[in-house]
Design a protein around this motif. Structure first.
Motif, PDB file in Angstrom:
ATOM      1  N   CYS A  36      24.710  65.602  55.941  1.00 42.52           N
ATOM      2  CA  CYS A  36      23.365  65.131  55.602  1.00 42.52           C
ATOM      3  C   CYS A  36      23.520  63.706  55.066  1.00 42.52           C
ATOM      4  N   GLY A  37      23.202  62.730  55.892  1.00 47.62           N
ATOM      5  CA  GLY A  37      23.404  61.346  55.492  1.00 47.62           C
ATOM      6  C   GLY A  37      24.883  61.089  55.295  1.00 47.62           C
ATOM      7  N   ASP A  38      25.248  60.595  54.112  1.00 48.41           N
ATOM      8  CA  ASP A  38      26.647  60.310  53.806  1.00 48.41           C
ATOM      9  C   ASP A  38      27.366  61.493  53.172  1.00 48.41           C
ATOM     10  N   ARG A  39      26.666  62.589  52.950  1.00 54.07           N
ATOM     11  CA  ARG A  39      27.260  63.743  52.271  1.00 54.07           C
ATOM     12  C   ARG A  39      27.631  64.843  53.256  1.00 54.07           C
ATOM     13  N   ILE A  40      28.716  65.524  52.935  1.00 55.74           N
ATOM     14  CA  ILE A  40      29.164  66.671  53.717  1.00 55.74           C
ATOM     15  C   ILE A  40      29.128  67.885  52.798  1.00 55.74           C
ATOM     16  N   HIS A  41      28.544  68.962  53.294  1.00 56.83           N
ATOM     17  CA  HIS A  41      28.380  70.183  52.510  1.00 56.83           C
ATOM     18  C   HIS A  41      29.081  71.334  53.217  1.00 56.83           C
ATOM     19  N   CYS A  42      29.561  72.292  52.414  1.00 56.05           N
ATOM     20  CA  CYS A  42      30.173  73.491  52.960  1.00 56.05           C
ATOM     21  C   CYS A  42      29.637  74.706  52.217  1.00 56.05           C
ATOM     22  N   ILE A  43      29.181  75.693  52.982  1.00 56.60           N
ATOM     23  CA  ILE A  43      28.674  76.943  52.421  1.00 56.60           C
ATOM     24  C   ILE A  43      29.229  78.101  53.239  1.00 56.60           C
ATOM     25  N   ASP A  44      29.124  79.310  52.695  1.00 59.17           N
ATOM     26  CA  ASP A  44      29.427  80.483  53.511  1.00 59.17           C
ATOM     27  C   ASP A  44      28.447  80.492  54.676  1.00 59.17           C
ATOM     28  N   ASP A  45      28.941  80.829  55.848  1.00 60.40           N
ATOM     29  CA  ASP A  45      28.141  80.713  57.063  1.00 60.40           C
ATOM     30  C   ASP A  45      27.101  81.806  57.238  1.00 60.40           C
ATOM     31  N   THR A  46      27.272  82.956  56.641  1.00 62.24           N
ATOM     32  CA  THR A  46      26.417  84.096  56.931  1.00 62.24           C
ATOM     33  C   THR A  46      25.192  84.142  56.026  1.00 62.24           C
ATOM     34  N   CYS A  47      24.014  84.221  56.618  1.00 55.80           N
ATOM     35  CA  CYS A  47      22.762  84.350  55.867  1.00 55.80           C
ATOM     36  C   CYS A  47      22.827  85.622  55.028  1.00 55.80           C
ATOM     37  N   THR A  48      22.382  85.529  53.784  1.00 56.59           N
ATOM     38  CA  THR A  48      22.441  86.689  52.890  1.00 56.59           C
ATOM     39  C   THR A  48      21.321  87.688  53.132  1.00 56.59           C
ATOM     40  N   HIS A  49      20.344  87.339  53.953  1.00 66.91           N
ATOM     41  CA  HIS A  49      19.275  88.280  54.270  1.00 66.91           C
ATOM     42  C   HIS A  49      19.731  89.257  55.347  1.00 66.91           C
ATOM     43  N   GLU A  50      20.280  88.699  56.411  1.00 66.53           N
ATOM     44  CA  GLU A  50      20.763  89.517  57.520  1.00 66.53           C
ATOM     45  C   GLU A  50      21.887  88.740  58.177  1.00 66.53           C
ATOM     46  N   ASP A  51      22.919  89.409  58.609  1.00 72.59           N
ATOM     47  CA  ASP A  51      24.101  88.733  59.143  1.00 72.59           C
ATOM     48  C   ASP A  51      23.765  87.853  60.340  1.00 72.59           C
ATOM     49  N   TYR A  52      23.657  86.546  60.076  1.00 74.82           N
ATOM     50  CA  TYR A  52      23.408  85.587  61.140  1.00 74.82           C
ATOM     51  C   TYR A  52      24.023  84.260  60.726  1.00 74.82           C
ATOM     52  N   SER A  53      24.536  83.513  61.684  1.00 74.41           N
ATOM     53  CA  SER A  53      25.226  82.258  61.410  1.00 74.41           C
ATOM     54  C   SER A  53      24.274  81.147  60.985  1.00 74.41           C
ATOM     55  N   LEU A  54      24.512  80.596  59.800  1.00 76.31           N
ATOM     56  CA  LEU A  54      23.715  79.461  59.329  1.00 76.31           C
ATOM     57  C   LEU A  54      24.114  78.165  60.031  1.00 76.31           C
ATOM     58  N   ALA A  55      25.323  78.117  60.614  1.00 77.23           N
ATOM     59  CA  ALA A  55      25.748  76.925  61.356  1.00 77.23           C
ATOM     60  C   ALA A  55      24.813  76.659  62.537  1.00 77.23           C
ATOM     61  N   GLU A  56      24.118  77.684  63.007  1.00 75.15           N
ATOM     62  CA  GLU A  56      23.175  77.536  64.117  1.00 75.15           C
ATOM     63  C   GLU A  56      21.771  77.163  63.633  1.00 75.15           C
ATOM     64  N   GLY A  57      21.612  77.029  62.317  1.00 76.48           N
ATOM     65  CA  GLY A  57      20.292  76.777  61.744  1.00 76.48           C
ATOM     66  C   GLY A  57      19.851  75.324  61.822  1.00 76.48           C
ATOM     67  N   TRP A  58      18.614  75.098  61.362  1.00 77.92           N
ATOM     68  CA  TRP A  58      18.030  73.759  61.327  1.00 77.92           C
ATOM     69  C   TRP A  58      18.368  73.123  59.990  1.00 77.92           C
ATOM     70  N   VAL A  59      18.835  71.877  60.048  1.00 80.43           N
ATOM     71  CA  VAL A  59      19.254  71.160  58.849  1.00 80.43           C
ATOM     72  C   VAL A  59      18.330  69.974  58.625  1.00 80.43           C
ATOM     73  N   GLU A  60      17.788  69.899  57.401  1.00 80.82           N
ATOM     74  CA  GLU A  60      16.895  68.793  57.066  1.00 80.82           C
ATOM     75  C   GLU A  60      16.773  68.694  55.553  1.00 80.82           C
ATOM     76  N   ASN A  61      16.783  67.475  55.031  1.00 79.43           N
ATOM     77  CA  ASN A  61      16.577  67.221  53.602  1.00 79.43           C
ATOM     78  C   ASN A  61      17.496  68.046  52.694  1.00 79.43           C
ATOM     79  N   GLY A  62      18.761  68.169  53.076  1.00 80.12           N
ATOM     80  CA  GLY A  62      19.708  68.891  52.234  1.00 80.12           C
ATOM     81  C   GLY A  62      19.528  70.392  52.231  1.00 80.12           C
ATOM     82  N   GLN A  63      18.852  70.914  53.251  1.00 80.21           N
ATOM     83  CA  GLN A  63      18.608  72.355  53.360  1.00 80.21           C
ATOM     84  C   GLN A  63      18.981  72.837  54.753  1.00 80.21           C
TER      85      GLN A  63
END
Length: 120
Positions: A36-63
């Motif tokens: 996101c801009g000049d920053r790199i973030h790392c989180i666990d990939d699996t959504c805590t609601h239901e097992d799905y990859s967050l790497a496939e998600g939409w990224v915007e405004n640090g979210q």
């Protein structure tokens, strides 16, 4: 590599990260990197609601927004920003050295021997 050997692990080069896209890193449990801009973030990939990859998600405004049910997470804190998720995702410290992205992983995470990342 597992246990105490985990620590700081090279997962990719900075050049491999594109703004607005996630990279799945096949550790156990899996993690995801986001730029996101000049920053790199790392989180666990699996959504805590239901097992799905967050790497496939939409990224915007640090979210990142899970593409399955639209739960949103803060990439800095891992906090839930919108339902249906109710539990945060784990956040991992990131640093850049000589163009490489390194992530600090807890001892219980498993990393493939000889290759930290098999990303898509």
């Amino acid at each position: 590599m597992t246990g105490a050997e985990a620590g700081w692990v090279r997962v990719c080069s900075v050049a491999e990260l594109r703004a607005g896209e996630g990279i799945l890193v096949r550790t156990t449990p899996p993690i995801a990197l986001f730029r996101c801009g000049d920053r790199i973030h790392c989180i666990d990939d699996t959504c805590t609601h239901e097992d799905y990859s967050l790497a496939e998600g939409w990224v915007e405004n640090g979210q990142v927004e899970c593409p399955l049910h639209l739960a949103r997470f803060d990439l800095v804190t891992g906090a839930v920003l919108s339902p249906p998720a109710t539990r945060p995702v784990r956040v991992h410290e990131v640093r850049v050295e000589d163009g490489d992205v390194l992530v600090h992983l807890p001892p219980e995470y498993e990393i493939a021997v000889g290759r930290a990342a098999d990303h898509e």
